[in-house]
Design an enzyme around this catalytic site. Structure first.
Site, short mmCIF file in Angstrom:
data_model
loop_
_atom_site.label_atom_id
_atom_site.label_comp_id
_atom_site.label_asym_id
_atom_site.label_seq_id
_atom_site.Cartn_x
_atom_site.Cartn_y
_atom_site.Cartn_z
N GLU A 48 0.87 -1.17 0.00
CA GLU A 48 0.00 0.00 0.00
C GLU A 48 0.90 1.22 0.00
O GLU A 48 1.63 1.47 0.96
CB GLU A 48 -0.92 -0.03 1.22
N CYS A 79 3.62 -2.56 -8.58
CA CYS A 79 2.33 -2.11 -8.04
C CYS A 79 2.53 -0.87 -7.16
O CYS A 79 2.78 0.21 -7.68
CB CYS A 79 1.62 -3.25 -7.32
N ARG A 135 -5.76 -4.54 -7.34
CA ARG A 135 -5.93 -3.10 -7.08
C ARG A 135 -4.78 -2.32 -7.74
O ARG A 135 -4.18 -1.43 -7.14
CB ARG A 135 -6.01 -2.80 -5.58
N HIS A 170 1.95 -7.77 -10.26
CA HIS A 170 2.77 -8.50 -9.29
C HIS A 170 3.43 -9.72 -9.93
O HIS A 170 2.91 -10.83 -9.83
CB HIS A 170 1.89 -8.98 -8.12
N GLU A 172 5.90 -11.21 -8.84
CA GLU A 172 6.39 -12.05 -7.73
C GLU A 172 5.35 -13.05 -7.25
O GLU A 172 5.68 -13.97 -6.48
CB GLU A 172 6.87 -11.16 -6.56
#
Length: 196
Positions: A48, A79, A135, A170, A172
């Site tokens: 975040e 991200c 997101r 992502h 990963e």
């Protein structure tokens, strides 16, 4: 041997560590500013971005991270890490670290329930790269020194500006390590140039 750190203030740290582990690569979980000195490259994981920025400020990472990138050492943001790197964030007065000449939009693909996976063509990485969007932000525009490496439809989702690499998704969270191998190669090349 190259040493790559994963900024471990918040986010998908262990997943990046797993993807980076390879012969000739030492991976470090970075929790203290002093650890940056020994690194050849650095990953800003997903998580975040507002929380990450707050922790960057709280633990005194802001200027050292900017200085790290200014030395020409490669940085890879995924991200939320991408958001940290952007010079501009849509709807906000300024970016966070402002490393890459681009404008990003937070949560551009919707909320958690709109998360999805797809295969993308990523220049230099592969034509079937699995991308997990959670997101996710998107890159609205890039400066003239930024190369677009991948799009999802018409939306930019991977970009590179010299030693800086950012993606909306992502990598990963998959078993495909090619994206991280691409970054490791960037780090090796930058280290070779720095030593010459």
């Amino acid at each position: 041997m190259v040493k790559i750190g994963v900024l471990a203030l918040q986010g998908a740290v262990r997943e990046h560590v797993r993807c980076l582990e390879a012969p000739g690569v030492e991976v470090s979980i970075v929790k203290k500013v002093e650890q940056l000195e020994d690194l050849d490259g650095l990953v800003f994981p997903g998580g975040e971005s507002t929380t990450m920025r707050r922790l960057i400020d709280k633990y005194g990472f802001f200027e050292p991270l900017k200085a790290f990138a200014a030395q020409g050492k490669p940085v890879f943001g995924t991200c939320a890490g991408l958001i940290l790197m952007a010079t501009r964030i849509d709807g906000e007065d300024h970016g966070h670290l402002e490393l890459m000449d681009m404008t990003v939009q937070r949560n551009a693909f919707g909320r958690q329930r709109e998360s999805f996976e797809t295969d993308l063509i990523v220049e230099g990485v592969g034509d079937d790269v699995r991308a997990v969007f959670i997101r996710a932000p998107l890159i609205q525009e890039v400066g003239q020194n930024v190369d677009v490496l991948s799009k999802f439809g018409d939306e930019i989702v991977v970009a590179r500006q010299g030693h800086l690499l950012g993606c909306s998704f992502h990598p990963e969270l998959t078993d495909d390590r090619r994206f991280h191998q691409y970054f490791v190669q960037m780090v090796k090349e930058a280290k070779t140039i720095a030593q010459s």
